[in-house]
Design an enzyme around this catalytic site. Structure first.
Site, PDB file in Angstrom:
ATOM      1  N   LYS A 122     -20.867  26.711 -26.836  1.00 46.70           N
ATOM      2  CA  LYS A 122     -19.845  27.760 -27.317  1.00 46.70           C
ATOM      3  C   LYS A 122     -18.344  27.539 -27.028  1.00 46.70           C
ATOM      4  O   LYS A 122     -17.480  27.494 -27.971  1.00 46.70           O
ATOM      5  CB  LYS A 122     -20.077  29.143 -26.998  1.00 46.70           C
ATOM      6  CG  LYS A 122     -21.637  29.536 -27.322  1.00 46.70           C
ATOM      7  CD  LYS A 122     -22.052  30.963 -26.780  1.00 46.70           C
ATOM      8  CE  LYS A 122     -22.004  31.157 -25.304  1.00 46.70           C
ATOM      9  NZ  LYS A 122     -23.117  30.435 -24.597  1.00 46.70           N
TER      10      LYS A 122
ATOM     11  N   ARG B  97     -22.934  40.346 -26.189  1.00 45.25           N
ATOM     12  CA  ARG B  97     -24.164  39.790 -25.768  1.00 45.25           C
ATOM     13  C   ARG B  97     -25.178  40.920 -25.618  1.00 45.25           C
ATOM     14  O   ARG B  97     -26.487  40.783 -25.238  1.00 45.25           O
ATOM     15  CB  ARG B  97     -23.982  39.365 -24.269  1.00 45.25           C
ATOM     16  CG  ARG B  97     -23.307  38.042 -24.349  1.00 45.25           C
ATOM     17  CD  ARG B  97     -23.359  37.439 -22.861  1.00 45.25           C
ATOM     18  NE  ARG B  97     -22.174  36.719 -23.095  1.00 45.25           N
ATOM     19  CZ  ARG B  97     -22.071  35.130 -22.186  1.00 45.25           C
ATOM     20  NH1 ARG B  97     -23.201  34.709 -21.459  1.00 45.25           N
ATOM     21  NH2 ARG B  97     -20.971  34.418 -22.333  1.00 45.25           N
TER      22      ARG B  97
ATOM     23  N   ARG C  76     -22.802  19.377 -15.580  1.00 42.34           N
ATOM     24  CA  ARG C  76     -21.357  20.015 -15.329  1.00 42.34           C
ATOM     25  C   ARG C  76     -21.450  20.824 -13.831  1.00 42.34           C
ATOM     26  O   ARG C  76     -20.705  20.524 -13.101  1.00 42.34           O
ATOM     27  CB  ARG C  76     -21.349  21.277 -16.230  1.00 42.34           C
ATOM     28  CG  ARG C  76     -19.914  21.970 -15.783  1.00 42.34           C
ATOM     29  CD  ARG C  76     -19.896  23.211 -17.064  1.00 42.34           C
ATOM     30  NE  ARG C  76     -20.768  24.182 -16.951  1.00 42.34           N
ATOM     31  CZ  ARG C  76     -20.741  25.046 -17.775  1.00 42.34           C
ATOM     32  NH1 ARG C  76     -20.028  25.071 -18.770  1.00 42.34           N
ATOM     33  NH2 ARG C  76     -21.937  25.940 -17.790  1.00 42.34           N
TER      34      ARG C  76
ATOM     35  N   ARG D  89     -19.364  24.518 -10.878  1.00 46.84           N
ATOM     36  CA  ARG D  89     -19.338  26.224 -11.280  1.00 46.84           C
ATOM     37  C   ARG D  89     -20.384  26.871 -10.513  1.00 46.84           C
ATOM     38  O   ARG D  89     -21.591  26.615 -10.700  1.00 46.84           O
ATOM     39  CB  ARG D  89     -19.639  26.119 -13.001  1.00 46.84           C
ATOM     40  CG  ARG D  89     -18.903  27.651 -13.322  1.00 46.84           C
ATOM     41  CD  ARG D  89     -18.762  27.500 -14.627  1.00 46.84           C
ATOM     42  NE  ARG D  89     -19.707  28.594 -15.346  1.00 46.84           N
ATOM     43  CZ  ARG D  89     -19.849  28.923 -16.537  1.00 46.84           C
ATOM     44  NH1 ARG D  89     -19.136  28.190 -17.607  1.00 46.84           N
ATOM     45  NH2 ARG D  89     -20.924  29.563 -17.380  1.00 46.84           N
TER      46      ARG D  89
ATOM     47  N   ARG E   3     -29.944  33.057 -16.338  1.00 45.97           N
ATOM     48  CA  ARG E   3     -28.956  33.353 -17.552  1.00 45.97           C
ATOM     49  C   ARG E   3     -29.677  32.937 -18.767  1.00 45.97           C
ATOM     50  O   ARG E   3     -29.502  33.893 -19.588  1.00 45.97           O
ATOM     51  CB  ARG E   3     -27.867  32.179 -17.287  1.00 45.97           C
ATOM     52  CG  ARG E   3     -26.974  32.569 -16.349  1.00 45.97           C
ATOM     53  CD  ARG E   3     -25.829  31.495 -15.878  1.00 45.97           C
ATOM     54  NE  ARG E   3     -25.233  31.133 -17.022  1.00 45.97           N
ATOM     55  CZ  ARG E   3     -24.615  29.554 -16.863  1.00 45.97           C
ATOM     56  NH1 ARG E   3     -24.858  28.976 -15.616  1.00 45.97           N
ATOM     57  NH2 ARG E   3     -23.913  29.207 -17.831  1.00 45.97           N
TER      58      ARG E   3
HETATM   59  P1  AP5 Z   1     -20.166  24.459 -22.803  1.00 39.42           P
HETATM   60  O1  AP5 Z   1     -19.229  24.381 -24.141  1.00 39.42           O
HETATM   61  O2  AP5 Z   1     -19.578  25.190 -21.789  1.00 39.42           O
HETATM   62  O3  AP5 Z   1     -21.332  25.661 -23.716  1.00 39.42           O
HETATM   63  P2  AP5 Z   1     -21.229  27.192 -23.736  1.00 39.42           P
HETATM   64  O4  AP5 Z   1     -22.439  27.599 -24.503  1.00 39.42           O
HETATM   65  O5  AP5 Z   1     -20.095  27.753 -23.475  1.00 39.42           O
HETATM   66  O6  AP5 Z   1     -22.133  27.471 -22.010  1.00 39.42           O
HETATM   67  P3  AP5 Z   1     -21.970  28.238 -20.754  1.00 39.42           P
HETATM   68  O7  AP5 Z   1     -22.691  27.866 -19.704  1.00 39.42           O
HETATM   69  O8  AP5 Z   1     -20.342  28.265 -20.394  1.00 39.42           O
HETATM   70  O9  AP5 Z   1     -22.196  29.534 -21.380  1.00 39.42           O
HETATM   71  P4  AP5 Z   1     -22.611  30.787 -20.879  1.00 39.42           P
HETATM   72  O10 AP5 Z   1     -22.663  31.718 -21.826  1.00 39.42           O
HETATM   73  O11 AP5 Z   1     -23.891  30.930 -19.926  1.00 39.42           O
HETATM   74  O12 AP5 Z   1     -21.183  31.194 -19.744  1.00 39.42           O
HETATM   75  P5  AP5 Z   1     -20.024  32.270 -20.059  1.00 39.42           P
HETATM   76  O13 AP5 Z   1     -18.992  31.339 -19.223  1.00 39.42           O
HETATM   77  O14 AP5 Z   1     -19.991  32.549 -21.436  1.00 39.42           O
HETATM   78  O15 AP5 Z   1     -21.230  23.441 -22.751  1.00 39.42           O
HETATM   79  C1  AP5 Z   1     -21.675  23.445 -21.349  1.00 39.42           C
HETATM   80  C2  AP5 Z   1     -21.540  21.955 -20.844  1.00 39.42           C
HETATM   81  O16 AP5 Z   1     -22.264  21.050 -21.815  1.00 39.42           O
HETATM   82  C3  AP5 Z   1     -20.250  21.577 -20.708  1.00 39.42           C
HETATM   83  O17 AP5 Z   1     -20.130  20.759 -19.467  1.00 39.42           O
HETATM   84  C4  AP5 Z   1     -19.826  20.432 -21.955  1.00 39.42           C
HETATM   85  O18 AP5 Z   1     -19.198  19.690 -21.712  1.00 39.42           O
HETATM   86  C5  AP5 Z   1     -21.145  20.087 -22.378  1.00 39.42           C
HETATM   87  N1  AP5 Z   1     -21.565  19.697 -23.771  1.00 39.42           N
HETATM   88  C6  AP5 Z   1     -21.002  20.800 -24.868  1.00 39.42           C
HETATM   89  N2  AP5 Z   1     -21.362  20.446 -25.911  1.00 39.42           N
HETATM   90  C7  AP5 Z   1     -22.159  19.333 -25.614  1.00 39.42           C
HETATM   91  C8  AP5 Z   1     -22.778  18.065 -26.574  1.00 39.42           C
HETATM   92  N3  AP5 Z   1     -22.757  18.361 -27.834  1.00 39.42           N
HETATM   93  N4  AP5 Z   1     -23.512  17.115 -25.931  1.00 39.42           N
HETATM   94  C9  AP5 Z   1     -23.261  16.828 -24.579  1.00 39.42           C
HETATM   95  N5  AP5 Z   1     -22.684  17.671 -23.810  1.00 39.42           N
HETATM   96  C10 AP5 Z   1     -22.227  18.974 -24.090  1.00 39.42           C
HETATM   97  O19 AP5 Z   1     -20.603  33.506 -18.912  1.00 39.42           O
HETATM   98  C11 AP5 Z   1     -20.530  33.331 -17.714  1.00 39.42           C
HETATM   99  C12 AP5 Z   1     -21.035  34.596 -17.102  1.00 39.42           C
HETATM  100  O20 AP5 Z   1     -19.968  35.477 -17.339  1.00 39.42           O
HETATM  101  C13 AP5 Z   1     -22.269  35.248 -17.546  1.00 39.42           C
HETATM  102  O21 AP5 Z   1     -23.666  34.695 -17.225  1.00 39.42           O
HETATM  103  C14 AP5 Z   1     -22.257  36.738 -17.490  1.00 39.42           C
HETATM  104  O22 AP5 Z   1     -22.459  36.927 -16.026  1.00 39.42           O
HETATM  105  C15 AP5 Z   1     -20.703  36.969 -17.703  1.00 39.42           C
HETATM  106  N6  AP5 Z   1     -20.286  37.261 -18.956  1.00 39.42           N
HETATM  107  C16 AP5 Z   1     -19.902  36.438 -19.898  1.00 39.42           C
HETATM  108  N7  AP5 Z   1     -19.753  37.289 -21.208  1.00 39.42           N
HETATM  109  C17 AP5 Z   1     -20.209  38.382 -20.887  1.00 39.42           C
HETATM  110  C18 AP5 Z   1     -20.746  39.422 -21.770  1.00 39.42           C
HETATM  111  N8  AP5 Z   1     -20.447  39.608 -23.009  1.00 39.42           N
HETATM  112  N9  AP5 Z   1     -21.312  40.635 -21.233  1.00 39.42           N
HETATM  113  C19 AP5 Z   1     -21.458  40.579 -19.990  1.00 39.42           C
HETATM  114  N10 AP5 Z   1     -21.357  39.289 -19.058  1.00 39.42           N
HETATM  115  C20 AP5 Z   1     -20.862  38.463 -19.593  1.00 39.42           C
END
Ligand code: AP5
Length: 190
Positions: A14, A89, A128, A134, A145
């Protein structure tokens, strides 16, 4: 005017894709995870609260997250459109987003669900973790998660599907290929 939501499990891509689409579409990518992490780095009150939940792989409470997003969407740059990464979410966040947009006389154009195999997303996140350290990328926290995504966020796809807004895009394979699929899915020439 483009108002998009990106759904998908942790590690689906994402954040990676939101940055690319935002540049093409010339709208801000708004990542709730990134905003929380910036607050953690700056040591704000919001950051202290969010860190407790994030490090355990739990969702930050809706009241906190909703207020933060409502404030961000009221900023001038979001009036031209936005790309929401990681919000909504929960069912309550869907209701709040509807309320905020209705108050602006606005509506979502598309909700894009990026799909990816669980094995692949775990591999990406552990890679990562080794590279960036992280704090919520440990194996136990990643498992939680993913569990929470299945329980609380995956059902939102059906909600948006019923509204005729949902498109699903395969997030497996090279980053450039996924970007091309996404642009195609939202009807933007690559
Ligand atoms: P990346 O692009 O970061 O993927 P992502 O889907 O954004 O994954 P995240 O792990 O960041 O998502 P998340 O939803 O768990 O965390 P968030 O930060 O939103 O890619 C992941 C990795 O893969 C990277 O290293 C990238 O380079 C690699 N990659 C990407 N595409 C690739 C490909 N095609 N091939 C190979 N490698 C690839 O949220 C974190 C925390 O914040 C949550 O757990 C929660 O505690 C809180 N939070 C956030 N939003 C909310 C909400 N709305 N409500 C409540 N709590 C929230």
């Amino acid at each position: 005017m483009t108002r998009l939501v990106l759904l998908g499990p942790p590690g689906a891509g994402k954040g990676t894709q939101a940055a690319r689409l935002a540049e093409t579409l010339q709208v801000p990518a708004i990542s709730t995870g990134d905003i929380f992490r910036a607050n953690v780095r700056e040591g704000t009150e919001l950051g202290v609260t969010a860190k407790r939940y994030m490090d355990a792989g739990e969702y930050v409470p809706d009241s906190v997250t909703n207020a933060m997003v409502a404030d961000r969407l009221s900023q001038p740059d979001a009036a031209r459109g936005f790309l929401l990464d990681g919000y909504p979410r929960t069912a309550e966040q869907v209701v709040e987003l509807d309320r905020v947009l209705a108050a602006q006389d606005a509506a979502l154009d598309r909700v894009v669900e990026i799909t990816a195999d669980t094995d692949e997303v775990v591999t990406r996140i552990l890679k990562r973790s080794a590279e960036q350290g992280r704090s919520d990328d440990t194996e136990d926290v990643v498992r939680r998660r993913l569990e929470l995504y299945t329980e609380q966020t995956a059902p939102l796809s059906a909600t948006y599907e019923q509204r005729g807004l949902l498109v699903r895009v395969d997030g497996m394979g090279a980053v450039d290929d996924v970007t091309a699929r996404l642009l195609d899915a939202i009807g933007v020439p690559a």
